[in-house]
Write a protein that holds these residues in place. Structure first.
Motif, PDB file in Angstrom:
ATOM      1  N   ASP A 212       5.512 -11.637  51.609  1.00  0.00           N
ATOM      2  CA  ASP A 212       5.769 -10.846  50.404  1.00  0.00           C
ATOM      3  C   ASP A 212       5.094  -9.477  50.462  1.00  0.00           C
ATOM      4  N   SER A 213       5.430  -8.719  51.514  1.00  0.00           N
ATOM      5  CA  SER A 213       4.841  -7.391  51.685  1.00  0.00           C
ATOM      6  C   SER A 213       5.890  -6.432  52.213  1.00  0.00           C
ATOM      7  N   PRO A 214       5.872  -5.178  51.749  1.00  0.00           N
ATOM      8  CA  PRO A 214       6.776  -4.182  52.315  1.00  0.00           C
ATOM      9  C   PRO A 214       6.446  -3.846  53.770  1.00  0.00           C
ATOM     10  N   SER A 215       5.302  -4.308  54.251  1.00  0.00           N
ATOM     11  CA  SER A 215       4.889  -4.049  55.628  1.00  0.00           C
ATOM     12  C   SER A 215       5.214  -5.192  56.571  1.00  0.00           C
ATOM     13  N   CYS A 216       5.962  -6.190  56.109  1.00  0.00           N
ATOM     14  CA  CYS A 216       6.361  -7.317  56.960  1.00  0.00           C
ATOM     15  C   CYS A 216       7.847  -7.569  56.764  1.00  0.00           C
ATOM     16  N   LYS A 217       8.640  -7.173  57.758  1.00  0.00           N
ATOM     17  CA  LYS A 217      10.088  -7.290  57.674  1.00  0.00           C
ATOM     18  C   LYS A 217      10.645  -7.892  58.960  1.00  0.00           C
ATOM     19  N   ILE A 218      11.968  -7.946  59.055  1.00  0.00           N
ATOM     20  CA  ILE A 218      12.644  -8.573  60.193  1.00  0.00           C
ATOM     21  C   ILE A 218      13.192  -7.520  61.146  1.00  0.00           C
ATOM     22  N   LEU A 219      12.993  -7.750  62.421  1.00  0.00           N
ATOM     23  CA  LEU A 219      13.734  -7.062  63.477  1.00  0.00           C
ATOM     24  C   LEU A 219      14.856  -8.017  63.879  1.00  0.00           C
ATOM     25  N   PHE A 220      16.067  -7.691  63.499  1.00  0.00           N
ATOM     26  CA  PHE A 220      17.212  -8.544  63.806  1.00  0.00           C
ATOM     27  C   PHE A 220      17.812  -8.086  65.128  1.00  0.00           C
ATOM     28  N   ASP A 221      17.468  -8.789  66.194  1.00  0.00           N
ATOM     29  CA  ASP A 221      18.001  -8.481  67.516  1.00  0.00           C
ATOM     30  C   ASP A 221      19.315  -9.240  67.684  1.00  0.00           C
ATOM     31  N   ILE A 222      20.407  -8.509  67.700  1.00  0.00           N
ATOM     32  CA  ILE A 222      21.731  -9.121  67.692  1.00  0.00           C
ATOM     33  C   ILE A 222      21.987  -9.919  68.966  1.00  0.00           C
ATOM     34  N   TYR A 223      21.456  -9.450  70.081  1.00  0.00           N
ATOM     35  CA  TYR A 223      21.581 -10.204  71.332  1.00  0.00           C
ATOM     36  C   TYR A 223      20.935 -11.578  71.194  1.00  0.00           C
ATOM     37  N   HIS A 224      19.689 -11.610  70.739  1.00  0.00           N
ATOM     38  CA  HIS A 224      18.988 -12.888  70.617  1.00  0.00           C
ATOM     39  C   HIS A 224      19.673 -13.814  69.625  1.00  0.00           C
ATOM     40  N   GLN A 225      20.116 -13.261  68.511  1.00  0.00           N
ATOM     41  CA  GLN A 225      20.686 -14.120  67.480  1.00  0.00           C
ATOM     42  C   GLN A 225      22.105 -14.579  67.810  1.00  0.00           C
ATOM     43  N   GLN A 226      22.816 -13.843  68.658  1.00  0.00           N
ATOM     44  CA  GLN A 226      24.098 -14.351  69.134  1.00  0.00           C
ATOM     45  C   GLN A 226      23.894 -15.626  69.948  1.00  0.00           C
ATOM     46  N   ASN A 235      24.871 -13.993  58.721  1.00  0.00           N
ATOM     47  CA  ASN A 235      23.408 -14.111  58.764  1.00  0.00           C
ATOM     48  C   ASN A 235      22.731 -12.771  58.488  1.00  0.00           C
ATOM     49  N   ILE A 236      23.326 -11.687  58.954  1.00  0.00           N
ATOM     50  CA  ILE A 236      22.801 -10.365  58.609  1.00  0.00           C
ATOM     51  C   ILE A 236      22.836 -10.169  57.096  1.00  0.00           C
ATOM     52  N   ASP A 237      23.951 -10.548  56.474  1.00  0.00           N
ATOM     53  CA  ASP A 237      24.053 -10.416  55.018  1.00  0.00           C
ATOM     54  C   ASP A 237      23.009 -11.272  54.299  1.00  0.00           C
ATOM     55  N   GLY A 260      30.314  -7.640  76.941  1.00  0.00           N
ATOM     56  CA  GLY A 260      30.221  -9.071  76.697  1.00  0.00           C
ATOM     57  C   GLY A 260      31.102  -9.515  75.553  1.00  0.00           C
ATOM     58  N   GLU A 261      30.643 -10.544  74.840  1.00  0.00           N
ATOM     59  CA  GLU A 261      31.480 -11.206  73.846  1.00  0.00           C
ATOM     60  C   GLU A 261      31.326 -10.692  72.426  1.00  0.00           C
ATOM     61  N   ILE A 262      30.338  -9.849  72.168  1.00  0.00           N
ATOM     62  CA  ILE A 262      30.073  -9.423  70.796  1.00  0.00           C
ATOM     63  C   ILE A 262      30.950  -8.214  70.441  1.00  0.00           C
ATOM     64  N   ASN A 263      31.583  -8.292  69.280  1.00  0.00           N
ATOM     65  CA  ASN A 263      32.394  -7.179  68.796  1.00  0.00           C
ATOM     66  C   ASN A 263      31.472  -6.192  68.074  1.00  0.00           C
ATOM     67  N   TYR A 264      30.834  -5.345  68.863  1.00  0.00           N
ATOM     68  CA  TYR A 264      29.831  -4.450  68.284  1.00  0.00           C
ATOM     69  C   TYR A 264      30.432  -3.406  67.358  1.00  0.00           C
ATOM     70  N   ARG A 265      31.662  -3.003  67.597  1.00  0.00           N
ATOM     71  CA  ARG A 265      32.259  -2.036  66.678  1.00  0.00           C
ATOM     72  C   ARG A 265      32.314  -2.609  65.266  1.00  0.00           C
ATOM     73  N   ASN A 266      32.684  -3.869  65.141  1.00  0.00           N
ATOM     74  CA  ASN A 266      32.724  -4.502  63.820  1.00  0.00           C
ATOM     75  C   ASN A 266      31.324  -4.689  63.239  1.00  0.00           C
ATOM     76  N   VAL A 267      30.374  -5.080  64.086  1.00  0.00           N
ATOM     77  CA  VAL A 267      29.005  -5.278  63.597  1.00  0.00           C
ATOM     78  C   VAL A 267      28.412  -3.944  63.136  1.00  0.00           C
ATOM     79  N   PHE A 268      28.565  -2.898  63.945  1.00  0.00           N
ATOM     80  CA  PHE A 268      28.048  -1.588  63.563  1.00  0.00           C
ATOM     81  C   PHE A 268      28.735  -1.076  62.291  1.00  0.00           C
ATOM     82  N   LYS A 269      30.039  -1.267  62.220  1.00  0.00           N
ATOM     83  CA  LYS A 269      30.771  -0.849  61.018  1.00  0.00           C
ATOM     84  C   LYS A 269      30.219  -1.558  59.790  1.00  0.00           C
ATOM     85  N   HIS A 270      29.902  -2.837  59.932  1.00  0.00           N
ATOM     86  CA  HIS A 270      29.417  -3.616  58.799  1.00  0.00           C
ATOM     87  C   HIS A 270      28.058  -3.119  58.320  1.00  0.00           C
ATOM     88  N   ILE A 271      27.119  -2.947  59.251  1.00  0.00           N
ATOM     89  CA  ILE A 271      25.784  -2.540  58.798  1.00  0.00           C
ATOM     90  C   ILE A 271      25.802  -1.095  58.288  1.00  0.00           C
TER      91      ILE A 271
END
Length: 307
Positions: A212-226, A235-237, A260-271
């Motif tokens: 519960d701190s503004p100084s502790c957040k998530i690094l969402f690495d799309i490679y790892h989470q795929q 999951n990003i949402d 590879g297999e990730i549709n990065y154009r769609n992921v980038f568009k979403h974020i």
């Protein structure tokens, strides 16, 4: 390409790179296909990604990135670089309008528990390294630093381990908050990094909510989470209000988008559609060697950013 390899290679390279001159190669300026690109997101290359085109010197590499149109940069090994080089890199980034992304804030315990087991001496070591990283962040104008809680403790229930990790992160947050700095927790996949405590985005979300701190957040690495969980956009949402930073790499291979297999154009568009204004770290290798491979990386980001 594992995180420990990124860190190790960059630490070794810090002494070999030197300071050198400022500027990009004239051959780059004369190359008609390498025109400056206006990206919608702040993609952040790292040292070595364009060394065949820009040369070994880190200042030349930063200038090359800026001339291409990249507006951010990340460097896992920044903390281990000589102070005079940190300062020169920071001055170059400020001059060229490049935002500094993450660097690794502490010694990551890949093979044995440290934060998960509640050991007071290991916690104090971690906190001392966070204090050191605050000074590095100030020096290089960084906001974010990567934290990986280390290996699991097989002798403790997961709930006890979580409580220990949360307590360490609360104390680290208390150090970071007065400076407006953010540690970003990175879940890592089971295949490349077996046995680590933090693996899933819902788990990282739970930990951040507990700290519960503004100084502790998530690094969402799309490679790892795929690899770890898939279901990327939902999951990003679900984690959105705790995500402060993204990293990318395609799977399999951990190379640039489109390989590879990730549709990065769609992921980038979403974020982008969600209003993300932070940094997207290019924590991956090049699928091809030489200048041809470096140009392929640039083209991959131009293509994936064309939404």
């Amino acid at each position: 390409m594992k995180r420990r390899d990124f860190v190790k290679n960059k630490m070794i390279a810090s002494t070999a790179l030197g300071l050198g001159g400022i500027g990009v190669l004239s051959a780059f300026r004369e190359s008609p296909e390498q025109v400056k690109t206006g990206f919608k997101l702040k993609y952040a290359p790292h040292l070595g990604m364009f060394k065949e085109s820009a040369g070994e010197d880190p200042i030349d590499q930063l200038n090359f990135m800026a001339d291409i149109g990249f507006t951010a940069f990340e460097d896992n090994g920044m903390k281990g670089r000589p102070q005079h080089l940190q300062e020169k890199m920071a001055a170059t980034m400020a001059k060229r309008g490049i935002s500094m992304g993450v660097f690794v804030a502490h010694t990551i315990s890949w093979d044995k528990p440290n934060l998960a087991n509640g050991d007071a001496s290991l916690r104090e070591k971690f906190l001392a390294e966070i204090k050191e990283s605050i000074e590095v962040a100030k020096r290089v104008n960084a906001t974010w630093m990567t934290v990986v809680p280390g290996h699991v403790d097989l002798r403790l229930r997961k709930e006890f381990q979580t409580a220990h990790v949360v307590e360490s992160l609360k104390r680290a947050s208390a150090l970071l908050e007065p400076h407006g700095l953010i540690m970003v927790l990175e879940p890592l996949n089971f295949r490349d990094h077996p046995g680590l405590f933090l693996t899933d985005s819902p788990q990282a979300y739970e930990v951040c909510k507990a700290v519960d701190s503004p100084s502790c957040k998530i690094l969402f690495d799309i490679y790892h989470q795929q690899i770890q969980e898939g279901n990327l956009i939902p999951n990003i949402d679900a984690c959105w209000d705790e995500i402060a930073y993204f990293q990318v790499g395609d799977n399999p291979g951990r190379n640039e988008p489109t390989t590879g297999e990730i549709n990065y154009r769609n992921v980038f568009k979403h974020i982008h559609s969600k209003g993300f204004e932070g940094i997207v770290g290019m924590e991956h290798g090049n699928s091809k060697k030489g200048k041809e491979g470096e140009q392929a990386v640039i083209e991959a980001y131009k293509s994936s950013d064309a939404f």
